[in-house]
Design a protein around this motif. Structure first.
Motif, mmCIF file in Angstrom:
data_model
loop_
_atom_site.group_PDB
_atom_site.id
_atom_site.type_symbol
_atom_site.label_atom_id
_atom_site.label_comp_id
_atom_site.label_asym_id
_atom_site.label_seq_id
_atom_site.Cartn_x
_atom_site.Cartn_y
_atom_site.Cartn_z
ATOM 1 N N ILE A 51 0.845 -1.206 0.000
ATOM 2 C CA ILE A 51 0.000 0.000 0.000
ATOM 3 C C ILE A 51 0.879 1.255 0.000
ATOM 4 O O ILE A 51 0.534 2.264 -0.620
ATOM 5 C CB ILE A 51 -0.995 -0.036 1.186
ATOM 6 C CG1 ILE A 51 -1.983 1.111 1.082
ATOM 7 C CG2 ILE A 51 -0.302 -0.022 2.520
ATOM 8 C CD1 ILE A 51 -3.165 1.014 1.992
ATOM 9 N N ILE A 77 1.085 4.390 -2.618
ATOM 10 C CA ILE A 77 1.044 5.811 -2.227
ATOM 11 C C ILE A 77 2.165 6.568 -2.942
ATOM 12 O O ILE A 77 1.944 7.633 -3.524
ATOM 13 C CB ILE A 77 1.158 5.956 -0.688
ATOM 14 C CG1 ILE A 77 -0.171 5.545 -0.038
ATOM 15 C CG2 ILE A 77 1.556 7.369 -0.295
ATOM 16 C CD1 ILE A 77 -0.155 5.515 1.474
ATOM 17 N N ASP A 114 0.431 9.847 8.852
ATOM 18 C CA ASP A 114 -0.251 8.594 9.205
ATOM 19 C C ASP A 114 -1.752 8.865 9.251
ATOM 20 O O ASP A 114 -2.198 9.860 9.836
ATOM 21 C CB ASP A 114 0.249 8.086 10.566
ATOM 22 C CG ASP A 114 -0.161 6.647 10.820
ATOM 23 O OD1 ASP A 114 -1.374 6.350 10.775
ATOM 24 O OD2 ASP A 114 0.716 5.817 11.073
ATOM 25 N N ASN A 174 -4.045 7.225 10.724
ATOM 26 C CA ASN A 174 -4.610 6.961 12.069
ATOM 27 C C ASN A 174 -3.653 7.537 13.113
ATOM 28 O O ASN A 174 -2.975 6.778 13.834
ATOM 29 C CB ASN A 174 -4.784 5.457 12.308
ATOM 30 C CG ASN A 174 -5.667 4.816 11.262
ATOM 31 O OD1 ASN A 174 -6.822 5.201 11.104
ATOM 32 N ND2 ASN A 174 -5.132 3.853 10.535
ATOM 33 N N LEU A 181 4.820 9.299 8.778
ATOM 34 C CA LEU A 181 5.571 8.089 8.431
ATOM 35 C C LEU A 181 6.645 8.433 7.413
ATOM 36 O O LEU A 181 6.400 9.189 6.469
ATOM 37 C CB LEU A 181 4.634 7.035 7.832
ATOM 38 C CG LEU A 181 3.476 6.566 8.721
ATOM 39 C CD1 LEU A 181 2.580 5.588 7.946
ATOM 40 C CD2 LEU A 181 3.977 5.914 9.999
ATOM 41 N N LEU A 184 7.692 -0.055 14.162
ATOM 42 C CA LEU A 184 6.953 -1.270 14.502
ATOM 43 C C LEU A 184 6.936 -2.179 13.279
ATOM 44 O O LEU A 184 7.627 -3.193 13.235
ATOM 45 C CB LEU A 184 5.522 -0.922 14.955
ATOM 46 C CG LEU A 184 5.404 0.007 16.159
ATOM 47 C CD1 LEU A 184 3.966 0.455 16.347
ATOM 48 C CD2 LEU A 184 5.892 -0.672 17.412
ATOM 49 N N LEU A 195 4.438 -4.004 12.024
ATOM 50 C CA LEU A 195 3.692 -5.264 12.109
ATOM 51 C C LEU A 195 2.456 -5.269 11.220
ATOM 52 O O LEU A 195 1.901 -6.319 10.921
ATOM 53 C CB LEU A 195 3.286 -5.528 13.564
ATOM 54 C CG LEU A 195 4.473 -5.799 14.498
ATOM 55 C CD1 LEU A 195 3.997 -5.874 15.939
ATOM 56 C CD2 LEU A 195 5.183 -7.087 14.111
ATOM 57 N N GLU A 196 2.045 -4.082 10.781
ATOM 58 C CA GLU A 196 0.802 -3.981 10.009
ATOM 59 C C GLU A 196 1.077 -3.893 8.513
ATOM 60 O O GLU A 196 0.480 -4.623 7.731
ATOM 61 C CB GLU A 196 0.031 -2.743 10.500
ATOM 62 C CG GLU A 196 -1.357 -2.590 9.923
ATOM 63 C CD GLU A 196 -1.975 -1.241 10.319
ATOM 64 O OE1 GLU A 196 -2.559 -0.601 9.455
ATOM 65 O OE2 GLU A 196 -1.842 -0.859 11.505
ATOM 66 N N HIS A 227 8.961 1.446 7.730
ATOM 67 C CA HIS A 227 8.588 2.830 7.995
ATOM 68 C C HIS A 227 8.980 3.244 9.396
ATOM 69 O O HIS A 227 8.932 2.449 10.330
ATOM 70 C CB HIS A 227 7.091 3.073 7.779
ATOM 71 C CG HIS A 227 6.201 2.061 8.432
ATOM 72 N ND1 HIS A 227 5.985 0.799 7.930
ATOM 73 C CD2 HIS A 227 5.457 2.134 9.573
ATOM 74 C CE1 HIS A 227 5.149 0.138 8.710
ATOM 75 N NE2 HIS A 227 4.827 0.919 9.718
#
Ligand code: AMP
Length: 129
Positions: A3, A7, A28, A30, A38, A84, A86-87, A92
């Motif tokens: 994704i 972008i 970001d 969220n 990010l 992180l 993880l998603e 990033h």
């Protein structure tokens, strides 16, 4: 294609902060706090520590420039940095303006901002670059 690569390619909209030949910064969607940004490499790599030494050094220098602009634009004590990953499987760095430690608690409720608010924040950060 991740994704984040979409972008970068302009296929998915974002609130862009900056880009150069190798890196891209955007808000970001969220955000933990207003100005949560990010920083990503344009090269699609999942795990940040799979980047080369040179890439990771250059990414950090790019992130520093963005963090300095965020701090000027958004009232905060410091801009915190976290990785992180993880998603989204595209490396990033999270840059988050903090008043206190709790402002960087990932997993806590995120801010709900209107498109106009996101746009305004991005404009204010960009103006400080
Ligand atoms: P993580 O991979 O755990 O570091 O989290 C991925 C981050 O990417 C989350 O904070 C999401 O809110 C953010 N994110 C996911 N999709 C988008 C998007 N299309 N635009 C901006 N941020 C996004």
């Amino acid at each position: 294609m991740t994704i984040f690569s979409r972008i970068i390619a302009g296929e998915i909209p974002c609130y862009k902060i900056a880009e150069d030949d190798h890196f891209f910064a955007f808000l970001d969607i969220n955000p933990l706090q207003k100005g949560h940004t990010l920083v990503i490499p344009k090269r699609e790599v999942d795990y940040i520590f799979d980047l080369s030494d040179q890439e990771i050094a250059d990414m950090q220098v790019f992130a520093k420039r963005i963090a300095i602009a965020i701090k000027k634009a958004i009232p905060c004590v410091k801009v915190g940095q976290c990785v992180l990953g993880l998603e989204v499987p595209h490396a990033h760095i999270h840059l988050v303006p903090m008043q206190s430690e709790k402002d960087m608690r990932f997993g806590s409720e995120t801010k709900k901002l209107s498109p106009e608010e996101f746009q305004q924040i991005a404009t204010e950060i960009r103006a400080q670059l």
